[in-house]
Design a protein around this motif. Structure first.
Motif, PDB file in Angstrom:
ATOM      1  N   SER A 122       0.840  -1.201   0.000  1.00  0.00           N
ATOM      2  CA  SER A 122       0.000   0.000   0.000  1.00  0.00           C
ATOM      3  C   SER A 122       0.876   1.253   0.000  1.00  0.00           C
ATOM      4  N   VAL A 137      -5.804  -2.136   2.648  1.00  0.00           N
ATOM      5  CA  VAL A 137      -5.580  -3.523   2.241  1.00  0.00           C
ATOM      6  C   VAL A 137      -4.542  -3.543   1.119  1.00  0.00           C
ATOM      7  N   ASN A 138      -4.028  -4.723   0.814  1.00  0.00           N
ATOM      8  CA  ASN A 138      -2.900  -4.878  -0.103  1.00  0.00           C
ATOM      9  C   ASN A 138      -3.032  -4.025  -1.363  1.00  0.00           C
ATOM     10  N   ALA A 140      -3.509  -0.955  -1.914  1.00  0.00           N
ATOM     11  CA  ALA A 140      -4.328   0.261  -1.943  1.00  0.00           C
ATOM     12  C   ALA A 140      -3.401   1.469  -2.011  1.00  0.00           C
ATOM     13  N   GLY A 155     -10.211  -1.082   0.453  1.00  0.00           N
ATOM     14  CA  GLY A 155     -10.010  -2.428  -0.050  1.00  0.00           C
ATOM     15  C   GLY A 155      -8.800  -2.560  -0.966  1.00  0.00           C
ATOM     16  N   GLY A 156      -8.403  -3.799  -1.196  1.00  0.00           N
ATOM     17  CA  GLY A 156      -7.227  -4.085  -1.986  1.00  0.00           C
ATOM     18  C   GLY A 156      -7.330  -3.582  -3.414  1.00  0.00           C
ATOM     19  N   SER A 158      -7.366  -0.700  -4.579  1.00  0.00           N
ATOM     20  CA  SER A 158      -8.179   0.502  -4.771  1.00  0.00           C
ATOM     21  C   SER A 158      -7.289   1.732  -4.798  1.00  0.00           C
ATOM     22  N   ALA A 174     -12.943  -3.493  -2.761  1.00  0.00           N
ATOM     23  CA  ALA A 174     -11.744  -3.802  -3.528  1.00  0.00           C
ATOM     24  C   ALA A 174     -11.871  -3.317  -4.970  1.00  0.00           C
ATOM     25  N   VAL A 175     -10.724  -3.015  -5.566  1.00  0.00           N
ATOM     26  CA  VAL A 175     -10.610  -2.628  -6.982  1.00  0.00           C
ATOM     27  C   VAL A 175     -11.583  -1.480  -7.295  1.00  0.00           C
ATOM     28  N   THR A 176     -11.526  -0.437  -6.498  1.00  0.00           N
ATOM     29  CA  THR A 176     -12.434   0.698  -6.632  1.00  0.00           C
ATOM     30  C   THR A 176     -11.636   1.986  -6.817  1.00  0.00           C
ATOM     31  N   GLN A 189     -18.426   0.994  -3.686  1.00  0.00           N
ATOM     32  CA  GLN A 189     -18.025  -0.187  -4.433  1.00  0.00           C
ATOM     33  C   GLN A 189     -18.044   0.116  -5.923  1.00  0.00           C
TER      34      GLN A 189
END
Length: 264
Positions: A122, A137-138, A140, A155-156, A158, A174-176, A189
């Protein structure tokens, strides 16, 4: 170099003259600790980590291998001015995390509170202001000047756009991609992030009463049907429905001219 006994410094670590090492610190193999660094009591810097710049790290924080803390900002306007990084107590900064110093144009200080978890890979850019018990999270990534209030989770994979504010207790999936402000306790989200309701799990974990959650839902419904600031101003003038609603209204009416993520 000032070292408070007892502290453990591996023979292969390089601690530059001028650094302050607190009592009970542990510095592992092949670490680099810069001359302007202050490590509080019980800080652990594991192997191959770099802590440099005018960086202060609070008691009991652990920095894991290959993290790079306190390097210069990734900002082309930075001209080597004296800026700082302040990290609080009991944080967990995992492998390959990068955290940059502040810039003169952004206030000069990047700041992280207490009891945060920054997972592997991160990134916290220059001049970010991060509260307590925040989780990244990972992988980010926070761009410059972001503000994350207490208990935010990102989240990861992001990304958060520069100057974005994320209110207390909000959850980013995640992925945002987050391109606008997020109200406290909001749930965001989707690849192009949108407000997708409330972070109900977080609210319940923090002991929010059922009536308070219902009042927040009512406010979110009202916000979704009108302009955020105008609706918030009207609700604030009419009187509050409890502490959590007041918190959201104060956030919306706070000192920012950015737009807000809205419901789909």
């Amino acid at each position: 170099m000032a070292v408070a006994a007892p502290a453990e410094i591996h023979p292969t670590a390089h601690v530059e003259p001028g650094a302050t090492i607190g009592e009970g610190c542990r510095i592992g193999p092949f670490c680099l600790i810069g001359a302007a660094v202050t490590l509080g009591p019980g800080v652990e810097v594991k192997s191959h980590a770099v802590v440099t710049g005018d960086t202060t790290i609070g008691e009991g924080t652990a920095i894991f291998p290959f993290a790079t803390i306190g390097e210069v900002p990734q900002d082309l306007k930075f001209r080597g001015e004296k800026t700082a990084l302040v990290i609080g107590a009991r944080n967990r900064i995992r492998e390959h995390v990068t955290i940059n110093l502040g810039t003169e144009g952004g206030g000069g200080v990047t700041r992280i509170g207490d009891d945060c978890l920054l997972m592997a890979g991160s990134h916290v850019a220059h001049d970010c202001q991060i509260g307590n018990r925040v989780i990244l999270v990972n992988n980010a990534a926070l761009a410059g000047h972001c503000v994350l209030e207490d208990e935010v989770i990102v989240g990861g994979l992001s990304g958060v756009h520069q100057f974005v504010r994320i209110g207390r207790g909000a959850m980013i999936g995640a992925v945002t991609m987050v391109t606008a402000d997020v109200i406290p306790h909001g749930l965001v989200q989707g690849p192009r992030g949108a407000l997708d309701g409330l972070n109900l799990v977080g609210l319940k974990r923090r002991g929010a009463a059922r009536g308070e959650i219902a009042a927040l839902r009512d406010l979110l419904d009202a916000l979704s049907r009108g302009a955020f600031r105008e609706t918030a101003r009207a609700r604030a003038k009419a009187g509050s429905d409890g502490a959590l609603v007041r918190e959201v209204l104060d956030f919306i009416l706070g000192p920012s001219d950015r737009s807000f993520l809205t419901p789909r």
